[in-house]
Design a protein around this motif. Structure first.
Motif, mmCIF file in Angstrom:
data_model
loop_
_atom_site.group_PDB
_atom_site.id
_atom_site.type_symbol
_atom_site.label_atom_id
_atom_site.label_comp_id
_atom_site.label_asym_id
_atom_site.label_seq_id
_atom_site.Cartn_x
_atom_site.Cartn_y
_atom_site.Cartn_z
ATOM 1 N N ALA A 1 -15.994 -83.804 38.556
ATOM 2 C CA ALA A 1 -16.279 -83.910 37.120
ATOM 3 C C ALA A 1 -17.324 -82.881 36.693
ATOM 4 C CB ALA A 1 -16.761 -85.324 36.787
ATOM 5 N N MET A 2 -18.333 -82.659 37.548
ATOM 6 C CA MET A 2 -19.373 -81.665 37.240
ATOM 7 C C MET A 2 -18.747 -80.274 37.131
ATOM 8 S SD MET A 2 -22.818 -80.764 39.389
ATOM 9 C CE MET A 2 -22.044 -80.541 40.986
ATOM 10 N N GLN A 3 -17.828 -79.987 38.065
ATOM 11 C CA GLN A 3 -17.216 -78.670 38.061
ATOM 12 C C GLN A 3 -16.352 -78.466 36.810
ATOM 13 O OE1 GLN A 3 -14.776 -77.869 41.468
ATOM 14 N NE2 GLN A 3 -14.534 -75.745 40.883
ATOM 15 N N VAL A 4 -15.595 -79.493 36.452
ATOM 16 C CA VAL A 4 -14.746 -79.404 35.261
ATOM 17 C C VAL A 4 -15.628 -79.246 34.005
ATOM 18 C CG1 VAL A 4 -13.150 -80.731 33.814
ATOM 19 C CG2 VAL A 4 -12.808 -80.629 36.282
ATOM 20 N N HIS A 5 -16.742 -79.971 33.984
ATOM 21 C CA HIS A 5 -17.695 -79.859 32.874
ATOM 22 C C HIS A 5 -18.199 -78.409 32.751
ATOM 23 C CE1 HIS A 5 -21.839 -81.371 31.171
ATOM 24 N NE2 HIS A 5 -21.288 -80.441 30.418
ATOM 25 N N LEU A 6 -18.559 -77.803 33.889
ATOM 26 C CA LEU A 6 -19.057 -76.419 33.871
ATOM 27 C C LEU A 6 -17.988 -75.462 33.324
ATOM 28 C CD1 LEU A 6 -21.021 -74.147 34.524
ATOM 29 C CD2 LEU A 6 -20.335 -74.280 36.921
ATOM 30 N N LEU A 7 -16.745 -75.626 33.791
ATOM 31 C CA LEU A 7 -15.666 -74.742 33.318
ATOM 32 C C LEU A 7 -15.476 -74.898 31.808
ATOM 33 C CD1 LEU A 7 -13.179 -75.311 36.273
ATOM 34 C CD2 LEU A 7 -14.550 -73.270 35.860
ATOM 35 N N GLU A 8 -15.622 -76.124 31.314
ATOM 36 C CA GLU A 8 -15.500 -76.356 29.867
ATOM 37 C C GLU A 8 -16.647 -75.681 29.119
ATOM 38 O OE1 GLU A 8 -13.458 -80.783 30.220
ATOM 39 O OE2 GLU A 8 -15.522 -80.608 29.492
ATOM 40 N N GLU A 9 -17.866 -75.792 29.667
ATOM 41 C CA GLU A 9 -19.029 -75.162 29.000
ATOM 42 C C GLU A 9 -18.865 -73.648 28.941
ATOM 43 O OE1 GLU A 9 -22.557 -76.313 28.162
ATOM 44 O OE2 GLU A 9 -21.739 -78.338 27.960
ATOM 45 N N TRP A 10 -18.184 -73.093 29.942
ATOM 46 C CA TRP A 10 -17.933 -71.648 29.922
ATOM 47 C C TRP A 10 -16.868 -71.279 28.885
ATOM 48 C CZ3 TRP A 10 -17.779 -70.924 35.967
ATOM 49 C CH2 TRP A 10 -19.086 -70.727 36.434
ATOM 50 N N GLY A 11 -16.169 -72.256 28.372
ATOM 51 C CA GLY A 11 -15.177 -71.985 27.334
ATOM 52 C C GLY A 11 -13.743 -72.017 27.827
ATOM 53 N N ALA B 1 -10.858 -63.891 29.835
ATOM 54 C CA ALA B 1 -10.157 -62.866 29.047
ATOM 55 C C ALA B 1 -8.823 -63.423 28.565
ATOM 56 C CB ALA B 1 -9.963 -61.601 29.884
ATOM 57 N N GLY B 2 -8.157 -64.207 29.425
ATOM 58 C CA GLY B 2 -6.886 -64.830 29.056
ATOM 59 C C GLY B 2 -7.039 -65.815 27.909
ATOM 60 N N GLU B 3 -8.247 -66.303 27.700
ATOM 61 C CA GLU B 3 -8.490 -67.219 26.582
ATOM 62 C C GLU B 3 -9.231 -66.512 25.441
ATOM 63 O OE1 GLU B 3 -9.194 -71.258 27.079
ATOM 64 O OE2 GLU B 3 -8.565 -71.352 29.171
ATOM 65 N N GLY B 4 -9.225 -65.162 25.491
ATOM 66 C CA GLY B 4 -9.791 -64.382 24.390
ATOM 67 C C GLY B 4 -11.304 -64.276 24.410
ATOM 68 N N ILE B 5 -11.945 -64.614 25.539
ATOM 69 C CA ILE B 5 -13.408 -64.501 25.617
ATOM 70 C C ILE B 5 -13.727 -63.251 26.442
ATOM 71 C CG2 ILE B 5 -15.537 -65.646 26.378
ATOM 72 C CD1 ILE B 5 -14.043 -68.337 25.979
ATOM 73 N N LEU B 6 -14.272 -62.224 25.784
ATOM 74 C CA LEU B 6 -14.415 -60.906 26.408
ATOM 75 C C LEU B 6 -15.885 -60.530 26.589
ATOM 76 C CD1 LEU B 6 -11.676 -59.127 24.290
ATOM 77 C CD2 LEU B 6 -11.499 -59.907 26.667
ATOM 78 N N PRO B 7 -16.173 -59.704 27.620
ATOM 79 C CA PRO B 7 -17.567 -59.315 27.879
ATOM 80 C C PRO B 7 -18.257 -58.712 26.658
ATOM 81 C CG PRO B 7 -16.179 -58.601 29.683
ATOM 82 C CD PRO B 7 -15.257 -59.165 28.638
ATOM 83 N N GLU B 8 -17.510 -57.942 25.856
ATOM 84 C CA GLU B 8 -18.124 -57.252 24.716
ATOM 85 C C GLU B 8 -18.825 -58.226 23.773
ATOM 86 O OE1 GLU B 8 -15.201 -56.601 26.034
ATOM 87 O OE2 GLU B 8 -15.546 -54.526 26.678
ATOM 88 N N GLN B 9 -18.327 -59.485 23.739
ATOM 89 C CA GLN B 9 -18.932 -60.474 22.842
ATOM 90 C C GLN B 9 -20.360 -60.830 23.249
ATOM 91 O OE1 GLN B 9 -14.734 -62.504 23.054
ATOM 92 N NE2 GLN B 9 -16.164 -63.946 22.183
ATOM 93 N N PHE B 10 -20.730 -60.474 24.492
ATOM 94 C CA PHE B 10 -22.049 -60.883 24.988
ATOM 95 C C PHE B 10 -22.997 -59.690 25.099
ATOM 96 C CE2 PHE B 10 -18.868 -63.838 26.249
ATOM 97 C CZ PHE B 10 -19.446 -65.076 25.993
ATOM 98 N N ALA B 11 -22.538 -58.502 24.630
ATOM 99 C CA ALA B 11 -23.340 -57.286 24.780
ATOM 100 C C ALA B 11 -24.700 -57.477 24.114
ATOM 101 C CB ALA B 11 -22.600 -56.116 24.159
ATOM 102 N N GLY B 12 -25.751 -57.038 24.802
ATOM 103 C CA GLY B 12 -27.097 -57.117 24.240
ATOM 104 C C GLY B 12 -27.254 -56.068 23.149
ATOM 105 N N LYS B 13 -27.869 -56.404 22.038
ATOM 106 C CA LYS B 13 -28.059 -55.440 20.943
ATOM 107 C C LYS B 13 -29.519 -55.440 20.541
ATOM 108 C CE LYS B 13 -23.508 -56.199 19.033
ATOM 109 N NZ LYS B 13 -22.772 -57.363 18.818
ATOM 110 N N PRO B 14 -30.086 -54.241 20.277
ATOM 111 C CA PRO B 14 -31.464 -54.250 19.764
ATOM 112 C C PRO B 14 -31.498 -54.842 18.351
ATOM 113 C CG PRO B 14 -30.595 -52.000 19.872
ATOM 114 C CD PRO B 14 -29.531 -52.909 20.422
#
Ligand code: HAM
Length: 415
Positions: free
Chosen positions: A146-156, A313-326
């Motif tokens: 259950a903890m593992q499934v919870h973590l995967l859900e929190e990741w999106g 990425a298969g669920e549309g969550i891409l690294p670019e969305q997390f890019a750090g910006k000044p």
């Protein structure tokens, strides 16, 4: 083409922006979830004695037989780059005395397997894993899943599939193996070469062979639980009952065995439809690992982080969305303005603003282009002639609006 000198070893890679910001986000989310389940972090060495893995994972497993990077150190020590995290975690636990046997720990870090690199299979990959120490307990197994499934859900991740099975106890392992051998015996000649070898050494692995003719034979076999004791069957039923109570969807896959020898009772894998042939995002199970004359018991899992990135990425969550910006990019027109901008940026950074600027004199056009590329929402433009008045131009890059303001007012305005 880049030369070998500037490329990492095949199957290993550098992790940098934009991926690294996604990974930092995944790691901090994992730390948050694990702390809600009362787990503490452990960082064990990347290099361990070869014997630790042979003893813990089992000498007939693929990992030990084919996939370990082992080096001979001065003819005295055989050292292996850890292919997984459980063996080292249990070595650490057994150094903690009695108290270790009820610890709840997690780890995040690189693992190494000497595999032929292909999609989803790397020589250096990263795992986020957890181990809950303690004697066999169906409730603990369900909590861990259950903890593992919870973590995967929190990741999106929404499209994960949990498959579970049981391997019975260590004591009944031989009876299960013998039951399987008896059932497989009439079809021995039709098994693939690997499975004919596994028949004696590790017959359970025949169940998850990918060879089509082996799969046909396996499909006609009785369910392995029928070779197990009533107690083991009841244990597995209890795990399923608890998963239902905790609202965790799962399916029972009687062919799921897992590739490591230390498992007993509950085993599971979580897959995702965005992954190809290597569709396991993670795997886990209950285990009993020999340490000196005792066995250390626990339940745990490890998630492959490269595969998480693919699934996201298969669920549309891409690294670019997390890019750090000044927050702000400071453009300097003139030497005095450059030095003054550096002093201002230093002060703003101490106050918590993320500032970017060039420390060499560049044209206005080059600096504006850099500001755009940086993703900063705001640009401060200062020329030598504005310094005496404490003024600057403040531009909002998305709106394109620009106005003259006092430099001291900027932090308040952009916050
Ligand atoms: P594992 O199934 O060998 O289990 O690995 C866990 C996950 O690591 C896999 O599901 C996959 O996502 C990832 N992984 C494994 N090999 C590779 C590879 N060559 N390239 C990329 N990703 C890979 C374990 O390692 C156990 N220690 C899990 C565990 C913890 N069981 C109990 N506690």
């Amino acid at each position: 083409m880049a030369s070998d000198q500037v490329l990492p070893v095949k199957g290993m890679s550098d992790l940098a922006s934009p991926e690294i910001e996604l990974w930092q986000h995944l790691e901090s989310t994992a730390r948050g979830v694990f702390s809600r389940y009362d787990l503490g972090e452990v960082r064990t060495p990347v290099l361990e004695r070869e014997a630790l893995f042979v003893r813990s994972l089992g000498d007939t497993t693929d990992v030990v037989q084919k996939e370990m990077f082992t080096l001979d150190y001065q003819g005295k020590l055989r050292l292996t780059l850890r292919p997984e995290g459980t063996a080292g975690a249990i070595r650490y636990i057994s150094s903690c005395g009695q108290e270790g046997l009820s610890k709840r720990i997690y780890y995040i870090g690189p693992m190494f397997r000497a595999e032929r690199p292909q999609a989803g299979r790397r020589r250096q990959f990263h795992q986020t894993g957890a181990e809950l120490l303690g004697d066999p307990n169906a409730l603990a197994d369900a909590e861990c899943i259950a903890m593992q499934v919870h973590l995967l859900e929190e990741w999106g991740l929404k499209r994960c599939r949990v498959q579970i099975n049981t391997r019975g106890t260590v004591q009944e392992r031989e009876a299960v193996a013998q039951g399987l051998r008896d059932a497989l015996n009439p079809s021995f000649d039709d098994l693939c070469e690997d499975c004919q070898r596994r028949f004696e050494q590790n017959v359970l692995r025949v169940l998850d062979c990918k060879n089509p003719s082996c799969q046909t034979i396996v499909a006609a076999l009785p369910n392995v639980v029928t070779f197990m004791s009533d107690d083991s069957q009841a244990y597995f039923k209890e795990v399923q009952h608890m998963l239902e109570l905790l609202d965790v969807p799962y399916t029972v896959n009687p062919r799921l065995v897992r590739g490591l020898d230390y498992y007993e009772h509950t085993v599971w894998e979580i897959s995702h439809d965005a992954l190809g042939a290597q569709d396991a995002l993670s795997g886990g199970g209950r285990y009993s690992i020999p340490v000196e004359k005792k066995a250390v018991n626990g339940v745990g899992f490890a998630i492959g982080m490269e595969r998480i990135q693919t699934a996201l990425a298969g669920e549309g969550i891409l690294p670019e969305q997390f890019a750090g910006k000044p927050d702000v990019f400071l453009v300097s027109l003139g030497d005095a303005a450059l030095k003054e901008n550096m002093r201002t940026a230093q002060q703003w950074r101490r106050d918590g603003l993320a500032c970017a600027l060039h420390t060499t004199a560049r044209s206005m056009k080059a600096q504006m282009r850099a500001a755009d590329r940086s993703g900063a929402a705001w640009v401060v433009i200062r020329g030598d002639n504005e310094l005496s008045e404490g003024a600057c131009q403040l531009k909002n890059l998305s709106a394109g609006e620009q106005s003259a303001v006092s430099i001291d007012a900027v932090p308040g305005l952009i916050r």
